[in-house]
Design an enzyme around this catalytic site. Sequence first.
Site, PDB file in Angstrom:
ATOM      1  N   VAL A 118      77.724  34.867  37.145  1.00  0.00           N
ATOM      2  CA  VAL A 118      78.137  36.209  36.724  1.00  0.00           C
ATOM      3  C   VAL A 118      78.450  36.110  35.240  1.00  0.00           C
ATOM      4  O   VAL A 118      79.219  35.239  34.817  1.00  0.00           O
ATOM      5  CB  VAL A 118      79.377  36.693  37.496  1.00  0.00           C
ATOM      6  CG1 VAL A 118      79.712  38.126  37.107  1.00  0.00           C
ATOM      7  CG2 VAL A 118      79.164  36.578  38.992  1.00  0.00           C
ATOM      8  N   ASP A 251      76.935  41.568  34.082  1.00  0.00           N
ATOM      9  CA  ASP A 251      78.090  42.353  34.514  1.00  0.00           C
ATOM     10  C   ASP A 251      78.485  43.437  33.524  1.00  0.00           C
ATOM     11  O   ASP A 251      78.841  43.139  32.380  1.00  0.00           O
ATOM     12  CB  ASP A 251      79.277  41.416  34.752  1.00  0.00           C
ATOM     13  CG  ASP A 251      80.453  42.112  35.403  1.00  0.00           C
ATOM     14  OD1 ASP A 251      80.243  43.171  36.025  1.00  0.00           O
ATOM     15  OD2 ASP A 251      81.577  41.588  35.299  1.00  0.00           O
ATOM     16  N   GLU A 253      80.991  45.346  34.481  1.00  0.00           N
ATOM     17  CA  GLU A 253      82.271  45.730  35.066  1.00  0.00           C
ATOM     18  C   GLU A 253      83.414  44.792  34.668  1.00  0.00           C
ATOM     19  O   GLU A 253      83.821  44.772  33.518  1.00  0.00           O
ATOM     20  CB  GLU A 253      82.106  45.828  36.596  1.00  0.00           C
ATOM     21  CG  GLU A 253      83.218  46.600  37.279  1.00  0.00           C
ATOM     22  CD  GLU A 253      83.839  45.842  38.435  1.00  0.00           C
ATOM     23  OE1 GLU A 253      84.731  46.398  39.078  1.00  0.00           O
ATOM     24  OE2 GLU A 253      83.433  44.699  38.702  1.00  0.00           O
ATOM     25  N   ARG A 319      75.475  44.413  37.558  1.00  0.00           N
ATOM     26  CA  ARG A 319      76.626  44.999  38.237  1.00  0.00           C
ATOM     27  C   ARG A 319      77.073  46.252  37.491  1.00  0.00           C
ATOM     28  O   ARG A 319      77.482  46.183  36.335  1.00  0.00           O
ATOM     29  CB  ARG A 319      77.785  44.002  38.358  1.00  0.00           C
ATOM     30  CG  ARG A 319      78.983  44.600  39.108  1.00  0.00           C
ATOM     31  CD  ARG A 319      79.958  43.562  39.652  1.00  0.00           C
ATOM     32  NE  ARG A 319      80.694  42.849  38.637  1.00  0.00           N
ATOM     33  CZ  ARG A 319      81.754  42.062  38.897  1.00  0.00           C
ATOM     34  NH1 ARG A 319      82.162  41.908  40.153  1.00  0.00           N
ATOM     35  NH2 ARG A 319      82.356  41.427  37.924  1.00  0.00           N
ATOM     36  N   GLU A 411      85.572  43.743  48.485  1.00  0.00           N
ATOM     37  CA  GLU A 411      86.774  43.353  47.739  1.00  0.00           C
ATOM     38  C   GLU A 411      87.891  44.387  47.853  1.00  0.00           C
ATOM     39  O   GLU A 411      88.888  44.303  47.136  1.00  0.00           O
ATOM     40  CB  GLU A 411      86.421  43.116  46.259  1.00  0.00           C
ATOM     41  CG  GLU A 411      85.748  44.289  45.587  1.00  0.00           C
ATOM     42  CD  GLU A 411      85.273  43.974  44.177  1.00  0.00           C
ATOM     43  OE1 GLU A 411      85.563  42.885  43.667  1.00  0.00           O
ATOM     44  OE2 GLU A 411      84.598  44.837  43.591  1.00  0.00           O
ATOM     45  N   GLY A 436      85.900  38.035  47.513  1.00  0.00           N
ATOM     46  CA  GLY A 436      86.575  37.617  46.290  1.00  0.00           C
ATOM     47  C   GLY A 436      88.077  37.711  46.462  1.00  0.00           C
ATOM     48  O   GLY A 436      88.617  38.799  46.714  1.00  0.00           O
ATOM     49  N   PHE A 437      88.759  36.588  46.339  1.00  0.00           N
ATOM     50  CA  PHE A 437      90.196  36.513  46.625  1.00  0.00           C
ATOM     51  C   PHE A 437      91.029  37.436  45.745  1.00  0.00           C
ATOM     52  O   PHE A 437      91.939  38.119  46.214  1.00  0.00           O
ATOM     53  CB  PHE A 437      90.671  35.064  46.462  1.00  0.00           C
ATOM     54  CG  PHE A 437      92.170  34.901  46.455  1.00  0.00           C
ATOM     55  CD1 PHE A 437      92.890  35.024  47.624  1.00  0.00           C
ATOM     56  CD2 PHE A 437      92.854  34.633  45.265  1.00  0.00           C
ATOM     57  CE1 PHE A 437      94.280  34.874  47.620  1.00  0.00           C
ATOM     58  CE2 PHE A 437      94.224  34.485  45.253  1.00  0.00           C
ATOM     59  CZ  PHE A 437      94.942  34.603  46.433  1.00  0.00           C
ATOM     60  N   ASP A 439      90.541  40.321  43.585  1.00  0.00           N
ATOM     61  CA  ASP A 439      90.543  41.774  43.757  1.00  0.00           C
ATOM     62  C   ASP A 439      90.994  42.159  45.159  1.00  0.00           C
ATOM     63  O   ASP A 439      91.751  43.115  45.342  1.00  0.00           O
ATOM     64  CB  ASP A 439      89.149  42.347  43.482  1.00  0.00           C
ATOM     65  CG  ASP A 439      89.056  42.979  42.097  1.00  0.00           C
ATOM     66  OD1 ASP A 439      89.970  43.728  41.722  1.00  0.00           O
ATOM     67  OD2 ASP A 439      88.080  42.716  41.386  1.00  0.00           O
ATOM     68  N   ASP A 608      88.586  37.135  34.665  1.00  0.00           N
ATOM     69  CA  ASP A 608      88.146  38.496  34.410  1.00  0.00           C
ATOM     70  C   ASP A 608      89.245  39.443  34.883  1.00  0.00           C
ATOM     71  O   ASP A 608      90.362  39.019  35.185  1.00  0.00           O
ATOM     72  CB  ASP A 608      86.780  38.786  35.037  1.00  0.00           C
ATOM     73  CG  ASP A 608      86.799  38.843  36.558  1.00  0.00           C
ATOM     74  OD1 ASP A 608      87.890  38.809  37.157  1.00  0.00           O
ATOM     75  OD2 ASP A 608      85.714  38.934  37.156  1.00  0.00           O
TER      76      ASP A 608
END
Length: 699
Positions: A118, A251, A253, A319, A411, A436-437, A439, A608
């Site tokens: 990403v 990405d 985002e 994304r 997420e 994804g942990f 978010d 991020d």
Amino acid sequence: MTDMTTRAGLAIDSRLASFLEAEVLKPLGRDADAFWQGFAALLADFAPRNRALLAKREELQAAIDAWHVERAGKPHDAEAYRAFLTSIGYLVPEPGDFTIGTQNVDPEIATMAGPQLVVPILNARFLLNAANARWGSLYDAFYGTDALDAPPAQPGGYDEARGAAVIARGRQFLDETFPLASGSWADLTSREALTLADPAQYIGETEKGLLLRNNGLHIEVVFDSSTPVGTTDKANIADIIVESALTTIADCEDSVAAVDGEDKLLAYSNWLGIIRGDLEESFEKGGRTLTRKLAGDKTYTAPDGSAHALPGRSLMFVRNVGHLMTNPAIRLADGTEIPEGIMDAVFTSAISTLDVEGHSTFGNSRCASIYIVKPKMHGPEECAFTNDLFDAVEDLLKLPRHTIKVGVMDEERRTSANLAACIHAVRDRIVFINTGFLDRTGDEIHTSMRAGPMLRKGAMKGSDWLKAYEARNVAIGLRHGLSGKAQIGKGMWAAPDLMGQMMVEKIGHLRAGANTAWVPSPTAATLHALHYHQENVFAIQQSLPEPAGLDALLSIPLAEGVNWSEAEITEELDNNCQGLLGYVVRWVDAGVGCSKVPDINDVGLMEDRATLRISSQHIANWLLHGVVSEAQVLDSLARMAAKVDAQNAGDPLYVPLTGNQDGPAYRAAKDLIFKGVDQPSGYTEPLLHQWRQVAKGQG
């Protein structure tokens, strides 16, 4: 002052309008006036629907807040809670048996298993590095990281002892993965003496080596006596080139700071360069100017003498942003800002149509598909909105139905709880789900904000809901036919300097059934690729259990019966404040959305915006329930500001936080905490955008 122009009743940043018309619509042979009229009609339909979906989020959250407030002080009743969530429409009926119908999917997504990168789309150099990370040097990856179990390289040039350890480790990989009919690769004395135990692993000859394949992934054993390594190797093996990042997500985002037309133009311009194949970036290194550009394909000759080529670049996703934010780059007829997710869908798809219709040097999708990852959708209704939006974009661009494929990021809690229904809503275009942990935990905290104080972040990783979330994502994806058609992914390894630890731990993602997982760098992709040679993910997927029920997923990670010491509270608060400040100062002041940010222990982590969400929401939760006071938070911010300043002391452009408490970065950090309870879904974007625009205005 931004120069705006009018198209079909829309006020558009003139630079964006000119860019789209000259660089995209004209080469496609599309009539610009017809495009803008169609775009305006699309917005008239979808912008109100977008706003209604956001309003529903707030209605559901208000109902959940009220439910928890009404039951304050009472034991949590899981059965009543689930019934309540069903009654308000948070939980919806399961869709029943179905299998996804997605067609025309490239093998990198459907039938191959391997690493995924990403990369922030605003950084052309990083974007090129990621796109070119399809192939990576195993020797370089071992030599430069702690993945090699050997003493570190000595300064002053090439360390022959470490080099020998690299070569030995490379031979070990070859023996384990491509065993010879007899003997070891370590004993090989020439290319001609090589006979594989399994001749089917031999694919052909490249210009300087042998092309081999295992579990669907290729490697190239390079024989080259003209190189310093090859000339001293008894078989003249100069390197082992590993097929690495099969796919990359460019990405728009969480890893970028894009708040206006200027930023969006850069994002779309870089995506155009990737799609056309002409993106370049020059930079200074070692007193020389280097130019990075996209790599060509890897050609080889098959055993029957026929010529072939393998892609030299990652297959690219883009994304888009989620449904929440708007952007001043375009204003609608009523003067409101455009929903940014709709703008991304139209602009990135229009650019990608150049690939679909053959206007590119290399080509991205060999199946004439466009791959968009859609983040932060809450439940099946929002997924259905995305499906309808992509239908409309295809019609606007005159693309066949389901040309645009979608990746659904699992997420948000409402998506996790209704994942099968979410997949069903996009069943003919879905190519990707993942977990994804960060978010997901941020939304877990915000959804149950008023239920009580939450566990510490470290303890959260062992909670029942998280285990259920990870397992259900894979199991539900498999139940509905994603294996062999789509990616089932796992989240990021955030520590690019801890490759040795990654090599021990990240293989667990494959054993959990994921056929892709995120890594922080091209080097990490090369190393993580070895895991896919060790494990056959598609075979593992066949033996995994059916998805568990919702009870564990809906359990709330409350700190019930916990009595933290003052030292433990301070430790957690400092950890959150340091991480928050370290990220915010780069986002707001420098416009950097993803970089290696030192944590409180000075370990560099690729951070991020998801990091910010969990930290700000965790502090807000503890403030709300009296675990910490406003004075404690302000004290921690002041102390951690000094630490972040020290960590950034070597950056000549860095603006210190200490002594600049009225600056945009420090004020953004405070707002994220003290206004955190009221932020939509706990998202950080509204406040970050506000303060970044202030910082840009200050010049």
